[in-house]
Write a protein that holds these residues in place. Structure first.
Motif, PDB file in Angstrom:
ATOM      1  N   ARG A 128      75.420  50.898  27.141  1.00 37.94           N
ATOM      2  CA  ARG A 128      74.008  50.876  27.546  1.00 37.94           C
ATOM      3  C   ARG A 128      73.479  52.261  27.909  1.00 37.94           C
ATOM      4  O   ARG A 128      72.269  52.485  27.897  1.00 37.94           O
ATOM      5  CB  ARG A 128      73.821  49.931  28.737  1.00 37.94           C
ATOM      6  N   GLU A 129      74.383  53.197  28.250  1.00 35.73           N
ATOM      7  CA  GLU A 129      73.904  54.463  28.802  1.00 35.73           C
ATOM      8  C   GLU A 129      74.380  55.716  28.066  1.00 35.73           C
ATOM      9  O   GLU A 129      73.651  56.705  28.025  1.00 35.73           O
ATOM     10  CB  GLU A 129      74.350  54.584  30.276  1.00 35.73           C
ATOM     11  N   ASP A 130      75.581  55.713  27.524  1.00 36.71           N
ATOM     12  CA  ASP A 130      76.236  56.991  27.243  1.00 36.71           C
ATOM     13  C   ASP A 130      76.783  57.208  25.838  1.00 36.71           C
ATOM     14  O   ASP A 130      77.583  58.114  25.637  1.00 36.71           O
ATOM     15  CB  ASP A 130      77.392  57.196  28.241  1.00 36.71           C
ATOM     16  N   VAL A 131      76.413  56.394  24.867  1.00 39.77           N
ATOM     17  CA  VAL A 131      76.887  56.660  23.506  1.00 39.77           C
ATOM     18  C   VAL A 131      75.707  56.905  22.569  1.00 39.77           C
ATOM     19  O   VAL A 131      74.614  56.400  22.781  1.00 39.77           O
ATOM     20  CB  VAL A 131      77.779  55.520  22.955  1.00 39.77           C
ATOM     21  N   ASP A 132      75.974  57.698  21.533  1.00 47.85           N
ATOM     22  CA  ASP A 132      74.945  58.042  20.546  1.00 47.85           C
ATOM     23  C   ASP A 132      75.092  57.235  19.260  1.00 47.85           C
ATOM     24  O   ASP A 132      74.209  57.249  18.402  1.00 47.85           O
ATOM     25  CB  ASP A 132      75.031  59.533  20.204  1.00 47.85           C
ATOM     26  N   GLY A 133      76.207  56.553  19.114  1.00 47.23           N
ATOM     27  CA  GLY A 133      76.463  55.748  17.927  1.00 47.23           C
ATOM     28  C   GLY A 133      77.695  54.890  18.173  1.00 47.23           C
ATOM     29  O   GLY A 133      78.439  55.112  19.132  1.00 47.23           O
ATOM     30  N   VAL A 134      77.899  53.910  17.311  1.00 44.98           N
ATOM     31  CA  VAL A 134      78.986  52.944  17.525  1.00 44.98           C
ATOM     32  C   VAL A 134      79.772  52.709  16.244  1.00 44.98           C
ATOM     33  O   VAL A 134      79.199  52.526  15.161  1.00 44.98           O
ATOM     34  CB  VAL A 134      78.434  51.595  18.031  1.00 44.98           C
ATOM     35  N   ILE A 135      81.087  52.724  16.381  1.00 46.93           N
ATOM     36  CA  ILE A 135      81.996  52.185  15.376  1.00 46.93           C
ATOM     37  C   ILE A 135      82.473  50.845  15.927  1.00 46.93           C
ATOM     38  O   ILE A 135      83.102  50.791  16.988  1.00 46.93           O
ATOM     39  CB  ILE A 135      83.184  53.126  15.129  1.00 46.93           C
ATOM     40  N   TYR A 136      82.137  49.761  15.218  1.00 47.45           N
ATOM     41  CA  TYR A 136      82.484  48.426  15.702  1.00 47.45           C
ATOM     42  C   TYR A 136      83.662  47.910  14.889  1.00 47.45           C
ATOM     43  O   TYR A 136      83.549  47.713  13.675  1.00 47.45           O
ATOM     44  CB  TYR A 136      81.292  47.472  15.596  1.00 47.45           C
ATOM     45  N   VAL A 137      84.781  47.712  15.569  1.00 44.96           N
ATOM     46  CA  VAL A 137      86.021  47.365  14.893  1.00 44.96           C
ATOM     47  C   VAL A 137      86.298  45.866  15.038  1.00 44.96           C
ATOM     48  O   VAL A 137      86.314  45.326  16.149  1.00 44.96           O
ATOM     49  CB  VAL A 137      87.212  48.160  15.474  1.00 44.96           C
TER      50      VAL A 137
END
Length: 212
Positions: A128-137
């Motif tokens: 919610r606060e601290d990532v710029d992108g996601v790799i969803y495994v």
């Protein structure tokens, strides 16, 4: 005019350098427990830095605190991206200490379940606060349509974060990449085996393109 030109060129070089040295992008590795998140994080980190991120285990919730590997520079076909890998604890709606009693005594199992619950909360904070992108495994041998996956993908979409879905464990006979593609057709799905290193070229191509 010569002095003015030199001054302009000097300012231009400084400006170019400032804008080229952008902060690394924080890419969170998310997914349910035992999907292979830490195995993937270690694979990426070892391939590009020589170091590992964390301990891999078949026991659920081995990762109970977010772990970060900074300044991982990936370059593919002229595209380059520098990322901080954030390996997050597996997210679940419930952590039951009995999940661990086959591997440890009851007191240790209760402690681990408590730590795992705290880890879930930390993972949600990062998302919610601290990532710029996601790799969803996702484990491609398991059904991807679960409450946790639907919830997390929804949060990622609500934050308008770039996301890649990785269908992991394609080395298993029960693997079905299509099942994941059908569950989340709005996002790109890349098949891989983080454990065996299968299809990592496509993984890195997509990381450089999506997050670069």
């Amino acid at each position: 005019m010569g002095l003015f030109t030199e001054l302009k060129d000097s300012i231009s070089r400084v400006t170019d350098r400032l804008f080229s040295e952008q902060e690394p992008k924080r890419i969170g590795i998310y997914g349910p427990p035992n999907a292979g998140k830490t195995t993937l994080a270690n694979r990426i980190a070892r391939d590009w830095t020589g170091d590992a991120v964390g301990t891999e285990s078949h026991v659920p919730h081995e990762t109970r605190r977010a772990r970060r590997k900074e300044n991982v520079e990936i370059e593919r076909d002229g595209k380059k991206v520098t990322i901080d890998i954030v390996d997050t604890p597996g997210v679940t709606t419930k952590v039951d200490y009995e999940e661990f009693t086959d591997e440890m005594d009851e007191d240790d199992a209760i402690r681990r379940s408590r730590e795992a619950t705290e880890g879930v909360a930390e993972a949600m904070h990062w998302l919610r606060e601290d990532v710029d992108g996601v790799i969803y495994v996702l484990d491609s041998a398991e059904d991807p349509i679960t409450q946790v996956n639907t919830m997390l993908i929804g949060i990622i979409e609500s934050r308008d974060l770039p996301v890649l879905i990785f269908a992991n464990k394609i080395d298993l006979d029960e693997s079905s990449v299509k099942r994941i593609e059908d569950a989340f057709p709005q996002h790109k799905t890349i098949p891989l085996s983080a454990k065996e290193g299968d299809n990592m070229d496509e993984v890195y191509d997509n990381i450089a393109e999506y997050f670069g």
